[in-house]
Motif scaffolding. Structure first.
Motif, PDB file in Angstrom:
ATOM      1  N   ASN A  40      12.358  24.727  -0.747  1.00  0.00           N
ATOM      2  CA  ASN A  40      11.327  23.785  -0.303  1.00  0.00           C
ATOM      3  C   ASN A  40      10.494  24.348   0.847  1.00  0.00           C
ATOM      4  O   ASN A  40      10.202  23.662   1.805  1.00  0.00           O
ATOM      5  CB  ASN A  40      11.985  22.445   0.094  1.00  0.00           C
ATOM      6  CG  ASN A  40      10.960  21.343   0.289  1.00  0.00           C
ATOM      7  OD1 ASN A  40       9.889  21.355  -0.292  1.00  0.00           O
ATOM      8  ND2 ASN A  40      11.285  20.387   1.154  1.00  0.00           N
ATOM      9  N   THR A  41      10.163  25.614   0.748  1.00  0.00           N
ATOM     10  CA  THR A  41       9.252  26.212   1.737  1.00  0.00           C
ATOM     11  C   THR A  41       8.023  26.729   0.990  1.00  0.00           C
ATOM     12  O   THR A  41       8.063  26.929  -0.223  1.00  0.00           O
ATOM     13  CB  THR A  41       9.909  27.408   2.459  1.00  0.00           C
ATOM     14  OG1 THR A  41      10.173  28.433   1.499  1.00  0.00           O
ATOM     15  CG2 THR A  41      11.200  27.014   3.142  1.00  0.00           C
ATOM     16  N   SER A 182       6.990  18.410  -5.582  1.00  0.00           N
ATOM     17  CA  SER A 182       7.978  17.476  -5.040  1.00  0.00           C
ATOM     18  C   SER A 182       7.390  16.589  -3.943  1.00  0.00           C
ATOM     19  O   SER A 182       7.782  15.434  -3.792  1.00  0.00           O
ATOM     20  CB  SER A 182       9.228  18.205  -4.561  1.00  0.00           C
ATOM     21  OG  SER A 182       9.024  18.812  -3.328  1.00  0.00           O
ATOM     22  N   ARG A 263      15.740  15.156  -8.418  1.00  0.00           N
ATOM     23  CA  ARG A 263      14.734  15.724  -7.509  1.00  0.00           C
ATOM     24  C   ARG A 263      13.573  14.752  -7.270  1.00  0.00           C
ATOM     25  O   ARG A 263      13.112  14.582  -6.157  1.00  0.00           O
ATOM     26  CB  ARG A 263      14.198  17.053  -8.066  1.00  0.00           C
ATOM     27  CG  ARG A 263      13.033  17.673  -7.302  1.00  0.00           C
ATOM     28  CD  ARG A 263      13.398  18.057  -5.889  1.00  0.00           C
ATOM     29  NE  ARG A 263      13.218  17.018  -4.899  1.00  0.00           N
ATOM     30  CZ  ARG A 263      14.124  16.625  -4.020  1.00  0.00           C
ATOM     31  NH1 ARG A 263      15.322  17.153  -3.975  1.00  0.00           N
ATOM     32  NH2 ARG A 263      13.877  15.684  -3.151  1.00  0.00           N
ATOM     33  N   HIS A 370      14.992  21.202  -3.643  1.00  0.00           N
ATOM     34  CA  HIS A 370      15.342  21.232  -2.227  1.00  0.00           C
ATOM     35  C   HIS A 370      16.764  21.779  -2.112  1.00  0.00           C
ATOM     36  O   HIS A 370      17.439  21.950  -3.124  1.00  0.00           O
ATOM     37  CB  HIS A 370      15.263  19.831  -1.625  1.00  0.00           C
ATOM     38  CG  HIS A 370      13.879  19.253  -1.624  1.00  0.00           C
ATOM     39  ND1 HIS A 370      13.507  18.207  -0.820  1.00  0.00           N
ATOM     40  CD2 HIS A 370      12.763  19.591  -2.317  1.00  0.00           C
ATOM     41  CE1 HIS A 370      12.235  17.926  -1.024  1.00  0.00           C
ATOM     42  NE2 HIS A 370      11.762  18.741  -1.935  1.00  0.00           N
ATOM     43  N   ARG A 371      17.212  21.985  -0.884  1.00  0.00           N
ATOM     44  CA  ARG A 371      18.550  22.572  -0.728  1.00  0.00           C
ATOM     45  C   ARG A 371      19.628  21.709  -1.376  1.00  0.00           C
ATOM     46  O   ARG A 371      20.601  22.226  -1.933  1.00  0.00           O
ATOM     47  CB  ARG A 371      18.865  22.803   0.760  1.00  0.00           C
ATOM     48  CG  ARG A 371      18.454  24.187   1.223  1.00  0.00           C
ATOM     49  CD  ARG A 371      18.904  24.441   2.633  1.00  0.00           C
ATOM     50  NE  ARG A 371      20.345  24.521   2.767  1.00  0.00           N
ATOM     51  CZ  ARG A 371      20.986  24.433   3.927  1.00  0.00           C
ATOM     52  NH1 ARG A 371      20.291  24.282   5.054  1.00  0.00           N
ATOM     53  NH2 ARG A 371      22.288  24.532   3.976  1.00  0.00           N
ATOM     54  N   ILE A 383      19.862  19.464   6.491  1.00  0.00           N
ATOM     55  CA  ILE A 383      18.586  20.120   6.166  1.00  0.00           C
ATOM     56  C   ILE A 383      17.590  19.813   7.274  1.00  0.00           C
ATOM     57  O   ILE A 383      17.348  18.651   7.612  1.00  0.00           O
ATOM     58  CB  ILE A 383      18.024  19.634   4.802  1.00  0.00           C
ATOM     59  CG1 ILE A 383      19.022  19.928   3.678  1.00  0.00           C
ATOM     60  CG2 ILE A 383      16.674  20.293   4.505  1.00  0.00           C
ATOM     61  CD1 ILE A 383      18.607  19.419   2.312  1.00  0.00           C
ATOM     62  N   ASP A 386      11.161  20.250   7.527  1.00  0.00           N
ATOM     63  CA  ASP A 386      10.168  21.316   7.600  1.00  0.00           C
ATOM     64  C   ASP A 386       8.780  20.728   7.837  1.00  0.00           C
ATOM     65  O   ASP A 386       8.578  19.517   7.737  1.00  0.00           O
ATOM     66  CB  ASP A 386      10.183  22.156   6.324  1.00  0.00           C
ATOM     67  CG  ASP A 386      10.042  21.302   5.096  1.00  0.00           C
ATOM     68  OD1 ASP A 386       8.950  20.780   4.900  1.00  0.00           O
ATOM     69  OD2 ASP A 386      11.045  21.126   4.366  1.00  0.00           O
ATOM     70  N   SER A 389       7.309  18.248   5.310  1.00  0.00           N
ATOM     71  CA  SER A 389       7.801  16.875   5.195  1.00  0.00           C
ATOM     72  C   SER A 389       6.949  15.919   6.013  1.00  0.00           C
ATOM     73  O   SER A 389       6.892  14.729   5.737  1.00  0.00           O
ATOM     74  CB  SER A 389       9.249  16.782   5.664  1.00  0.00           C
ATOM     75  OG  SER A 389       9.997  17.775   5.038  1.00  0.00           O
ATOM     76  N   ASP A 440      15.351  30.833  -5.980  1.00  0.00           N
ATOM     77  CA  ASP A 440      14.396  29.764  -5.681  1.00  0.00           C
ATOM     78  C   ASP A 440      12.968  30.322  -5.705  1.00  0.00           C
ATOM     79  O   ASP A 440      12.731  31.432  -5.237  1.00  0.00           O
ATOM     80  CB  ASP A 440      14.705  29.201  -4.279  1.00  0.00           C
ATOM     81  CG  ASP A 440      13.701  28.155  -3.855  1.00  0.00           C
ATOM     82  OD1 ASP A 440      13.644  27.100  -4.517  1.00  0.00           O
ATOM     83  OD2 ASP A 440      12.972  28.392  -2.874  1.00  0.00           O
TER      84      ASP A 440
END
Ligand code: CFM
Length: 534
Positions: A40-41, A182, A263, A370-371, A383, A386, A389, A440
């Protein structure tokens, strides 16, 4: 066949900075270690990515399938077209019900609108859509230029709502907001949770459920609904494949929420439980064994002897119908290997179906998981938030005293949590065998390298890399659109999938592929077996 050096070798080809970044997103499964993955980066600029955008996740994925709503895209025509037919939103309506899925609505922004503003055009579009179609609701989705020039889509929505007396919902889902689809799921779902769910008053029947995170790709939702209705479940709403706005309003009335694609919807399932008391069960209707397990868990949750018995009868009937063809295809699939790279949950769910067919998954990864999708739900408190978000407004919900209800006592619920995935899911990493790869945000360079080095029999991915693989002589099955086939879910769907991949992997066509790069001496040692270099 799978060795760690393969990953190291691929990473070494990157410049140092990129190498460091990508090393956090790749993993060689080793169950003796506590393994962590970065997810998710944002994608590294310049890399050819397979990801979609935030707008695609909002309008294309979550809102688009709601068939009785007019979905207006405020932006250039390409954005609207891209999120219209490509994902195959399938919806049948009963007589007299609205179905606008065959229409593509857009304000078709031009350069002059970018310079002078597009609000006037949007107001006119909403008015025109209302006057022609008289829908119960209209959505407005923002695309990148709208955010950049600052058109106030909320003011337009508010005015239209007052003028026409229907819900007009606006979504700040500009493509650049957040990581891939996402973020868009979240923006869409939050508004549906806040403004739509909970506004209906329909009375529900026995064994009432919502199917969440099921988008009816290739008719999957129809196949799942067929089996559930046969057993006797009352499906209150589907979020959102072949779904309706009308049904969604009553989603708070169900006694159990099923979560297929976690997800795209786990946070809404969580909010519904806080607000209305409905627990959620992690389900998987992809694969025969996983469908059976899901159906048994559901029956156990309701705890009714008649339902438990009916579930077993339906399982037996369905198995009888599919066992013979499935066995035939299993023989054609047994011992083959697959790489899976799809959005945010299918790279996990399809491992169950492949394993039913004797196909081993040697690499799997998500575009925008995501993780917790990789490492399991327990990781969520650890988590870090970031930067992306922050683009998603945080929605807080509290108990709705009027509509809150518990189907089971808290004690019974806790007891059941020990036996089935109620309010939880394990991540993809746990599913993978030691010595396999988890990657990923796989990019095109890595895709090509892995295909050359691992030479799987099957590459399950999407349109952006399907032909890269097939030009190398490796069959690719799109798991987004199913290559216009399907359904693949449930019992009958398993046979469709088995048939499609058996044909695809075993066709002699691959022997005729003779791509130009085989002339390249560097690659000559990496020919697909049995094919001569030109
Ligand atoms: Fe969920 Fe999806 Fe997926 Fe997804 Fe998607 Fe899709 Fe997908 Mo394509 S909601 S995360 S944004 S299961 S459109 S139906 S196939 S990337 S793996």
């Amino acid at each position: 066949m799978a060795v760690k050096e393969i990953l190291d070798d691929i990473l070494e080809k990157y410049p140092k900075k990129v190498q460091k970044n990508r090393a956090k997103h790749v993993l060689y499964k080793d169950s003796t270690e506590d393994q962590e993955i970065s997810a998710n980066t944002r994608t590294i600029p310049g890399i050819i990515t397979n990801r979609g955008c935030c707008f695609a996740g909002c309008k294309g994925v979550v809102l688009g399938p709601l068939k009785d709503v007019v979905h207006i895209v405020h932006g250039p025509v390409g954005c609207s077209y891209y999120t219209w037919g490509t994902r195959r939103h399938k919806g049948r309506s009963k007589d007299g019900e609205d179905n606008f899925l065959s229409y593509c609505f857009t304000t078709d922004m031009q350069e002059s609108d970018i310079v002078f503003g597009g609000e006037k055009k949007l107001r006119a579009a909403v008015k025109e859509a209302y006057e022609i179609f008289k829908p119960d609701a209209i959505t407005i989705s923002a695309t990148c230029p709208v955010g950049l020039i600052g058109d106030d889509i909320h003011a337009v929505a508010k005015d239209a709502q007052e003028e026409f007396g229907i819900q007009v919902l606006a979504f700040d889902c500009e493509g650049y907001k957040g990581v891939s689809q996402s973020a868009g799921h979240h923006i869409a779902n939050n508004v549906l949770m806040r403004d739509v769910i909970g506004t209906g008053e329909v009375e529900t029947g026995k064994y009432s459920i919502n199917i969440m995170g099921e988008y009816n790709i290739g008719g999957d939702g129809w196949e799942i609904s067929r089996v559930l209705s046969k057993i006797g479940y009352d499906i209150v709403s589907i979020m959102t494949g072949d779904g309706t706005y009308k049904e969604l309003k009553n989603a708070h009335k169900a006694d159990l929420n099923l979560v297929q694609c976690h997800r795209s919807i786990n946070y809404i399932a969580e909010m519904i439980e806080i607000k209305y008391g409905t627990p959620w069960l992690k389900v998987n209707f992809i694969g025969v064994e996983s469908t059976i397990e899901t159906l048994r868990n559901m029956a156990k949750y309701f705890g009714d002897e008649n339902l438990i018995q009916r579930t077993e009868e339906v399982i037996a009937e369905e198995l009888e119908a599919i066992n013979q063809p499935l066995e035939l295809y299993r023989k054609m699939c047994e011992g083959k290997t697959a790489l899976l790279y799809v959005g945010g949950s299918r790279a996990h769910h399809y491992q169950a179906l492949l394993s039913d067919l004797g196909v081993e998954t040697i690499m799997a990864g998500y575009e925008f998981g995501h993780r917790d999708d990789y490492e399991g739900r327990d990781i969520i408190p650890h988590i870090k938030m970031d930067a992306d978000s922050r683009n998603i407004p945080d929605l807080k919900v509290s108990k709705d005293e009027k509509n809150y209800k518990l189907y089971l006592t808290p004690e019974k619920l806790e007891e059941l949590k020990k036996e089935m995935p109620l309010n939880k899911y394990d991540g993809l990493i746990k599913e993978m065998k030691d010595g396999t790869y988890v990657i990923d945000d796989l990019n095109h360079f890595e895709t090509e390298e892995l295909l050359k080095k691992l030479r799987p029999d099957l590459f399950c991915s999407g349109i952006k890399d399907k032909y890269v693989s097939q030009k190398m002589g490796i069959f690719s099955k799109q798991l987004h659109s199913y290559d216009y086939s399907g359904p693949y879910a449930g019992f009958k769907g398993s046979v469709n999938f088995a048939k499609d991949i058996s044909m695809g992997m075993n066709t002699p066509t691959w022997g005729f592929i003779n791509p130009p790069w085989r002339k390249n001496p560097v690659l000559e040692g990496e020919l697909v077996e049995g094919v001569e270099a030109c």
